[in-house]
Enzyme design. Structure first.
Site, PDB file in Angstrom:
ATOM      1  CB  CYS A 182       5.234  -6.338   0.481  1.00  0.00           C
ATOM      2  SG  CYS A 182       4.626  -7.994   0.744  1.00  0.00           S
ATOM      3  CG  HIS A 190       0.483   0.755   1.414  1.00  0.00           C
ATOM      4  ND1 HIS A 190       1.670   0.609   2.074  1.00  0.00           N
ATOM      5  CD2 HIS A 190       0.804   1.336   0.222  1.00  0.00           C
ATOM      6  CE1 HIS A 190       2.667   1.061   1.322  1.00  0.00           C
ATOM      7  NE2 HIS A 190       2.158   1.520   0.192  1.00  0.00           N
ATOM      8  CE1 TYR A 196       8.106   2.564   3.910  1.00  0.00           C
ATOM      9  CE2 TYR A 196       9.803   2.847   2.237  1.00  0.00           C
ATOM     10  CZ  TYR A 196       9.323   2.192   3.353  1.00  0.00           C
ATOM     11  OH  TYR A 196      10.047   1.170   3.901  1.00  0.00           O
ATOM     12  CE1 TYR A 481       7.187  -0.133   7.272  1.00  0.00           C
ATOM     13  CE2 TYR A 481       9.108   0.904   8.246  1.00  0.00           C
ATOM     14  CZ  TYR A 481       8.476   0.348   7.151  1.00  0.00           C
ATOM     15  OH  TYR A 481       9.127   0.260   5.949  1.00  0.00           O
TER      16      TYR A 481
END
Ligand code: FDA
Length: 570
Positions: A182, A190, A196, A481
């Protein structure tokens, strides 16, 4: 088999129109005005800049730009409501020295210090807190400099992945970087959380490509890899942002990409064999040629008024279409991939295609410089890891459960290849030997609290349903996540125990080393959030030595901690 209209892989754009700000200041001893005044004075002194000038990067709740600055990088509209807690101050540094000064000037004020780069934290930890807090927003620190001679790049924390890919593409058509799909995701969160993307089977995690880093520590010092030492460098190579300091950027090794790559997207409904295809995918996706990454999206849909499941394979192959078609004819005939499903393009165009630019080969590369400020839909994510293939009967029961729940989808990301060749303790990320990762994914448009509750519940129910099929002892989860359902830390006297719950799920055995490093570099736990790495309890600190200066610091919960200073060896 059908080829499909793309559904969004990134969060779709949906604005909630909400009134801001609501003051959430509950600091007992100081008004927001005096906090602002004292912070500004300190910042001005530390940066040797007149207050009138430095005030341009400090936003109190009365500043007319406060709301737009806050909302610009809220990437989950679930936390863009009038009821969402708001920071007392937002600081938007323009230089490293501003970051150092912001750390030093925040410490005496005893506010939670949230660090935000791209704002994509799925549970909003970079910009919300239930305690009085500041936000350090790094979106102005966005330089990306690519060095073709040694095939490296320095990428700043506030850059987006789209900017990184664009700057690489400007200089080379045969170099790439293995990071997320994204383009608006921020480098700061990140990369520090491992990262990843769709080249992970060929090249491993984003964090496997770090050469150097720069960060500001709890004493305001700017450290590079040499100055911070290998332990701290290891910790910020996947151990997460917000626990150890403010990451300013990373020097990364770029990777070679072929002049032509292939992408495809193929879907199957249950009636057309999706159960067999998904079942077989588990034996192929994580074991096939490293050049092939086949993501599996599983989603409940309604077709002809009947609820069913759609399974979609979205893939990147680092090579030509003919080769991947013949490879999958042998290995995964259930997919029935045809050449007409495939499109050949450059690696950079494939990044556009993965961002749902259907006409990627015709798209202006500059779209990756667009940050799409203040745009997101409400959503929730959770994660799991699968170590052993789910039996066919399990896939059937899973599909039925998803039909019953009605909205939540799953994304299977295959591992294997390079991932399995790297030791579990090479970086803090421990899940190297898993077959695949599951992302639980639900986004919605409605702003109804009842519906929101229902969608959040679907995520919990499906996660619980999967218990028998996923990793155990500990059950794994992917830090990037972010999922506060698996545990949060109040940073009181049970901080270590609370941290161990989510910490083992994210980091497995590597949690212990992260705790030692945290205790050594930030013994007063200044850098903390709801899921940060805890320090060792004082009683257990024997043998863990601390670096940095002694400092009385009044921690969360009001306890005053006196960090003794020993010089570090561990
Ligand atoms: P954000 O600014 O919200 O920060 C996330 C966390 O890192 C917070 O705890 C924050 O305090 C901390 N932090 C941020 N900057 C820091 C800094 N400079 N120094 C210290 N700490 C810092 N992941 C993935 O691996 N592959 C993928 O393909 C995707 N795709 C994806 C798409 C979309 C739409 C979303 C919303 C998210 C992803 N992710 C992902 C997850 C993503 O990698 C994760 O949310 C990152 O932490 C986001 O980094 P940001 O800087 O944008 O977040």
């Amino acid at each position: 088999m059908l080829t499909t209209r793309p559904t969004s892989l990134c969060v779709g754009f949906f604005l909630l129109f909400l009134s801001l700000p609501l003051s959430t200041l509950s600091q007992p001893s100081m008004s927001s005005d005096s906090v602002y005044d004292s912070f500004l004075k300190c910042l001005s002194e530390k940066t040797k800049t007149p207050q009138s000038q430095i005030a341009k990067i400090v936003f109190s709740q009365t500043n007319p730009s406060y709301t737009s600055v806050l909302r610009a990088y809220i990437r989950n509209a679930r936390f863009n409501k009038s009821s969402t807690p708001k920071p007392t101050i937002i600081v938007t540094p323009l230089s490293e020295s501003h970051v150092s000064a912001a750390v030093l000037c925040s410490k005496p004020l005893d506010f939670v210090f949230k660090i935000r780069s791209g704002g994509h934290d799925y549970d909003g930890l970079s910009y919300i807190s239930d305690k009085p807090f500041f936000i350090l927003d790094l979106s102005n620190l966005r330089d990306v400099s690519v060095d073709l001679a040694d095939q490296t790049a320095w990428i700043s924390a506030g850059a987006t992945l789209g900017e990184v890919y664009y700057r690489i593409w400007e200089k080379s058509k045969t170099l790439g970087f293995p990071a997320g799909v994204c383009p608006t995701v921020g480098v700061g969160g990140h990369l520090s959380g491992a990262g990843y993307g769709n080249m992970l089977r060929k090249f491993g995690l984003t964090a496997d490509h770090f050469i150097d880093a720069k960060m500001v520590d709890v004493n305001g010092a700017v450290l590079d890899r040499k100055a911070m030492g290998e332990d701290l460098f290891w910790a910020i190579s996947g151990g997460g942002g917000g626990s150890f300091g403010v990451v300013l950027g990373y020097k990364v090794k770029l990777v070679p990409v072929p002049a032509t790559v292939t992408v495809f997207r193929v879907e199957q409904l249950m009636a057309a064999g999706a159960v067999d295809m998904v079942h077989k995918w588990q034996f192929v996706g994580p074991k096939t040629d490293k050049n092939l990454f086949m993501r599996m999206l599983i989603q409940p849909v309604t077709r002809n008024k009947v609820k069913t499941i759609r399974a979609t394979v979205v893939a990147l192959y680092l090579g030509k279409a003919d080769d991947v078609v013949s490879l999958l004819a042998k290995e995964l005939p259930e997919l029935a991939l045809k050449k007409e499903n495939c499109t050949e393009m450059t690696w950079f165009q494939s990044a556009l295609w993965w961002d749902n630019r259907v006409n990627a080969t015709q798209t202006d590369p500059k779209v990756f410089l667009d940050r799409n400020l203040d745009s997101s839909s409400p959503g929730k994510r959770k994660s799991d890891y699968v170590a052993t293939e789910i039996p066919r009967s399990g896939i059937v029961s899973l599909f039925n459960k998803m039909i019953e729940l009605g909205k939540i989808g799953l994304v299977f990301n295959p591992y294997g290849g390079r991932m399995a060749e790297i030791a579990e303790d090479a970086t803090p990320f421990p899940h190297r030997n898993m077959l695949f990762k599951i992302q639980y994914s639900v986004n919605w448009k409605e702003s109804s609290p009842e519906l929101e509750k229902g969608y959040l519940n679907q995520a919990k129910v499906l996660h619980s349903f999967m218990t028998g099929f996923v990793s155990k002892n500990p059950r794994g989860a992917y830090l990037n996540y972010r999922d506060v359902d698996i545990g949060v830390n109040d940073h009181g006297e049970n901080s270590y125990k609370e941290g161990e719950v989510y910490g083992r799920m994210y980091f497995g055995k590597n949690f212990d080393r992260l705790v030692k490093i945290k205790t050594a570099v930030d013994p007063g736990n200044f850098f903390r959030n709801e899921q940060s790495i805890p320090t060792l309890p004082i009683a257990k600190r024997t043998g863990v030595t601390e670096r940095g200066t002694a400092k009385r610091w009044s921690g969360a919960g009001g306890a005053t901690i006196v960090a003794s200073v020993l010089l570090h060896v561990f």
